[in-house]
Design a protein around this motif. Structure first.
Motif, PDB file in Angstrom:
ATOM      1  N   UNK A  79     -15.700 -29.812 -18.896  1.00  0.00           N
ATOM      2  CA  UNK A  79     -16.628 -29.587 -17.790  1.00  0.00           C
ATOM      3  C   UNK A  79     -16.607 -30.762 -16.816  1.00  0.00           C
ATOM      4  N   UNK A  80     -16.467 -31.969 -17.342  1.00  0.00           N
ATOM      5  CA  UNK A  80     -16.318 -33.128 -16.456  1.00  0.00           C
ATOM      6  C   UNK A  80     -15.022 -33.031 -15.657  1.00  0.00           C
ATOM      7  N   UNK A  81     -13.964 -32.537 -16.307  1.00  0.00           N
ATOM      8  CA  UNK A  81     -12.685 -32.332 -15.620  1.00  0.00           C
ATOM      9  C   UNK A  81     -12.842 -31.334 -14.478  1.00  0.00           C
ATOM     10  N   UNK A  82     -13.633 -30.288 -14.699  1.00  0.00           N
ATOM     11  CA  UNK A  82     -13.890 -29.307 -13.640  1.00  0.00           C
ATOM     12  C   UNK A  82     -14.588 -29.968 -12.455  1.00  0.00           C
ATOM     13  N   UNK A  83     -15.574 -30.826 -12.732  1.00  0.00           N
ATOM     14  CA  UNK A  83     -16.264 -31.547 -11.642  1.00  0.00           C
ATOM     15  C   UNK A  83     -15.285 -32.415 -10.869  1.00  0.00           C
ATOM     16  N   UNK A  84     -14.433 -33.099 -11.598  1.00  0.00           N
ATOM     17  CA  UNK A  84     -13.418 -33.939 -10.957  1.00  0.00           C
ATOM     18  C   UNK A  84     -12.455 -33.085 -10.123  1.00  0.00           C
ATOM     19  N   UNK A  85     -12.093 -31.930 -10.684  1.00  0.00           N
ATOM     20  CA  UNK A  85     -11.136 -31.053 -10.021  1.00  0.00           C
ATOM     21  C   UNK A  85     -11.679 -30.516  -8.699  1.00  0.00           C
ATOM     22  N   UNK A  86     -12.924 -30.033  -8.708  1.00  0.00           N
ATOM     23  CA  UNK A  86     -13.503 -29.491  -7.471  1.00  0.00           C
ATOM     24  C   UNK A  86     -13.599 -30.573  -6.411  1.00  0.00           C
ATOM     25  N   UNK A  87     -14.001 -31.779  -6.827  1.00  0.00           N
ATOM     26  CA  UNK A  87     -14.091 -32.894  -5.883  1.00  0.00           C
ATOM     27  C   UNK A  87     -12.734 -33.208  -5.282  1.00  0.00           C
ATOM     28  N   UNK A  88     -11.724 -33.300  -6.143  1.00  0.00           N
ATOM     29  CA  UNK A  88     -10.401 -33.680  -5.660  1.00  0.00           C
ATOM     30  C   UNK A  88      -9.786 -32.609  -4.770  1.00  0.00           C
ATOM     31  N   UNK A  89      -9.836 -31.359  -5.211  1.00  0.00           N
ATOM     32  CA  UNK A  89      -9.222 -30.286  -4.417  1.00  0.00           C
ATOM     33  C   UNK A  89      -9.984 -30.081  -3.116  1.00  0.00           C
ATOM     34  N   UNK A  90     -11.318 -30.197  -3.170  1.00  0.00           N
ATOM     35  CA  UNK A  90     -12.091 -30.088  -1.939  1.00  0.00           C
ATOM     36  C   UNK A  90     -11.696 -31.146  -0.932  1.00  0.00           C
ATOM     37  N   UNK A  91     -11.546 -32.378  -1.402  1.00  0.00           N
ATOM     38  CA  UNK A  91     -11.114 -33.452  -0.507  1.00  0.00           C
ATOM     39  C   UNK A  91      -9.691 -33.224  -0.006  1.00  0.00           C
ATOM     40  N   UNK A  92      -8.782 -32.888  -0.929  1.00  0.00           N
ATOM     41  CA  UNK A  92      -7.385 -32.753  -0.523  1.00  0.00           C
ATOM     42  C   UNK A  92      -7.176 -31.597   0.449  1.00  0.00           C
ATOM     43  N   UNK A  93      -8.015 -30.567   0.363  1.00  0.00           N
ATOM     44  CA  UNK A  93      -7.876 -29.426   1.271  1.00  0.00           C
ATOM     45  C   UNK A  93      -8.419 -29.729   2.658  1.00  0.00           C
ATOM     46  N   UNK A  94      -9.525 -30.472   2.725  1.00  0.00           N
ATOM     47  CA  UNK A  94     -10.231 -30.625   4.005  1.00  0.00           C
ATOM     48  C   UNK A  94     -10.305 -32.055   4.536  1.00  0.00           C
ATOM     49  N   UNK A  95      -9.831 -33.045   3.776  1.00  0.00           N
ATOM     50  CA  UNK A  95      -9.979 -34.425   4.243  1.00  0.00           C
ATOM     51  C   UNK A  95      -9.184 -34.679   5.519  1.00  0.00           C
ATOM     52  N   UNK A  96      -8.055 -33.993   5.682  1.00  0.00           N
ATOM     53  CA  UNK A  96      -7.272 -34.186   6.907  1.00  0.00           C
ATOM     54  C   UNK A  96      -8.080 -33.760   8.128  1.00  0.00           C
ATOM     55  N   UNK A  97      -8.719 -32.593   8.064  1.00  0.00           N
ATOM     56  CA  UNK A  97      -9.551 -32.136   9.181  1.00  0.00           C
ATOM     57  C   UNK A  97     -10.759 -33.055   9.370  1.00  0.00           C
ATOM     58  N   UNK A  98     -11.357 -33.488   8.258  1.00  0.00           N
ATOM     59  CA  UNK A  98     -12.555 -34.324   8.334  1.00  0.00           C
ATOM     60  C   UNK A  98     -12.248 -35.660   8.993  1.00  0.00           C
ATOM     61  N   UNK A  99     -11.162 -36.292   8.595  1.00  0.00           N
ATOM     62  CA  UNK A  99     -10.800 -37.592   9.166  1.00  0.00           C
ATOM     63  C   UNK A  99     -10.414 -37.445  10.636  1.00  0.00           C
ATOM     64  N   UNK A 100      -9.791 -36.351  10.988  1.00  0.00           N
ATOM     65  CA  UNK A 100      -9.489 -36.112  12.406  1.00  0.00           C
ATOM     66  C   UNK A 100     -10.775 -36.069  13.217  1.00  0.00           C
ATOM     67  N   UNK A 101     -11.815 -35.443  12.668  1.00  0.00           N
ATOM     68  CA  UNK A 101     -13.106 -35.394  13.361  1.00  0.00           C
ATOM     69  C   UNK A 101     -13.768 -36.759  13.412  1.00  0.00           C
TER      70      UNK A 101
END
Length: 407
Positions: A207-229
């Motif tokens: 379950x901790x791995x799932x928390x880590x996974x959602x955090x990482x994939x969420x960042x990796x999917x949208x961090x490029x757009x977020x940093x551009x903003x």
């Protein structure tokens, strides 16, 4: 030397496979630019790669526990690369999703068996497993650069060139498997274990791995757009942020193994999650170029426990190391993709910053889950069948000793 060579080859092969996990998020900005996808549609691409992978991963783990299937390593590597390579050739959204799902199945098939084989080659050394995990991290880090070099120059029609790492990775698997099958290689049979499984601890870790996974994939999917903003930069600024997120993990993977040799794994995992809470909050809230510093810290916090979670999971389930490896190594990445459509929908409805804010809470939940875990104890058979004794980390730390799986 035979074992060290095998770890190096397996690490390089792991890098070639995880290029395709990183390539999914790396291709998203190009799908948005070339095909005018919304955030929700773009996150559906990540979901397609993750959904079947998440479902198939435990099934391949069960298969690995029942019988060695080393041929899965080269075959699954080619399958993962083929889906990504063909994804840019047709405008059909449904076909693109199907090809991403095909790639996800290939990645799912690779990780349980590779985790089992790497455990054999590592002979219980945390640092060796850290090097194996480092390979996957470097593959992630190389993905945005590779995708940008190929797709930015000629558009999505050039994605077939992305099959090259798969061909290389499948070729690298073969000598590694031959070395482990050699006269003194120990074979590829699963290690026997005389300790009992600890499913409760394994579930909490997962379950901790799932928390880590959602955090990482969420960042990796949208961090490029977020940093551009946040920085006012273009696609180069976004690609740089994605590279920092992946490359910082290269340091974290190695540091995690080194720290675990000096401290117990559970303590290192707990402290990593606390670091991640602060780092992700900084990514979401801090404006300007300083955001890159927090991206790097988030990367380190997310990756320091990466290989440690794999070996902990295998030690909590010593009779089912394939299943444990498939969940902790494979689902660490794939299951997070299931949450990306929700993040994308919130971003479309409000703002990307609002959508990413909850990601700072998940590592805190992960910390709560691992807070009560203990270092696995008891008697466990090592990768070569050698019986080794385990003691709780508290007693070892009190005398300043360090004990890995071999101790």
């Amino acid at each position: 030397m035979r074992r060290n060579k095998s770890i190096i080859l397996l690490s390089a092969g792991h890098a070639c496979v995880d290029v395709y996990q990183g390539a999914v998020a790396s291709l998203v900005p190009f799908f948005v630019a070339e095909r005018a996808y919304s955030y929700a549609a773009a996150s559906g691409i990540v979901l397609a790669a993750s959904l079947l992978s998440s479902v198939a991963q435990p099934l391949f783990g069960v298969l690995t526990d029942r019988r060695p299937v080393p041929w899965l390593l080269p075959v699954s590597t080619l399958l993962g690369g083929t889906g990504i390579a063909l994804s840019g050739l047709w405008d059909s959204y449904a076909l693109t999703l199907g090809l991403m799902a095909l790639s996800g199945v290939g990645v799912a098939a690779y990780h349980p068996e590779s985790a089992r084989v790497a455990r054999l080659a590592a002979q219980g050394r945390h640092t060796a497993m850290g090097w194996f995990s480092l390979g996957g991290t470097l593959g992630f880090a190389a993905a945005p650069l590779l995708v940008a070099a190929v797709v930015a120059t000629g558009g999505l029609r050039l994605t077939p060139l992305l099959v090259i790492p798969a061909v290389v990775g499948s070729a690298l698997c073969l000598p590694a498997l031959r070395a482990l099958h050699g006269p003194k290689g120990g074979g590829c049979d699963a290690p026997s274990a005389v300790a009992h499984d600890d499913p409760r601890s394994f579930v909490r870790l997962s379950l901790a791995v799932v928390c880590r996974s959602i955090t990482f994939i969420g960042l990796s999917t949208f961090v490029a757009f977020h940093v551009m903003e946040r920085t006012g930069g273009g696609t180069a600024a976004g690609s740089a942020a994605l590279f920092v997120l992946y490359a910082g993990g290269a340091v974290g993977s190695v540091v995690g193994g080194v720290l675990a040799e000096r401290r117990d794994r559970v303590t290192v995992v707990r402290r990593s999650y606390l670091l991640t809470v602060v780092a992700v909050a900084g990514v979401v809230l801090v404006p300007g170029p300083v955001v890159y510093v927090f991206v790097a810290l988030a990367s380190a916090g997310l990756y320091v426990p990466f290989s440690l979670q794999v070996t902990l999971g295998q030690d909590y389930l010593p009779t089912r190391v394939g299943t444990a490896g498939g969940i902790t190594l494979g689902l660490t990445v794939s299951v997070g993709g299931l949450a990306t459509p929700v993040i994308g929908a919130v971003a479309d409805a409000s703002s990307l910053q609002t959508a990413l804010a909850p990601l700072a809470v998940l590592p805190a939940l992960g910390w709560l889950l691992v807070r009560g875990l203990r270092e696995p104890s008891g008697v466990v058979a090592g990768p070569d069948g050698e019986v080794t004794a385990r003691r709780h980390s508290e007693g070892l730390a009190g005398r300043g000793e360090t004990r890995g799986p071999e101790g």
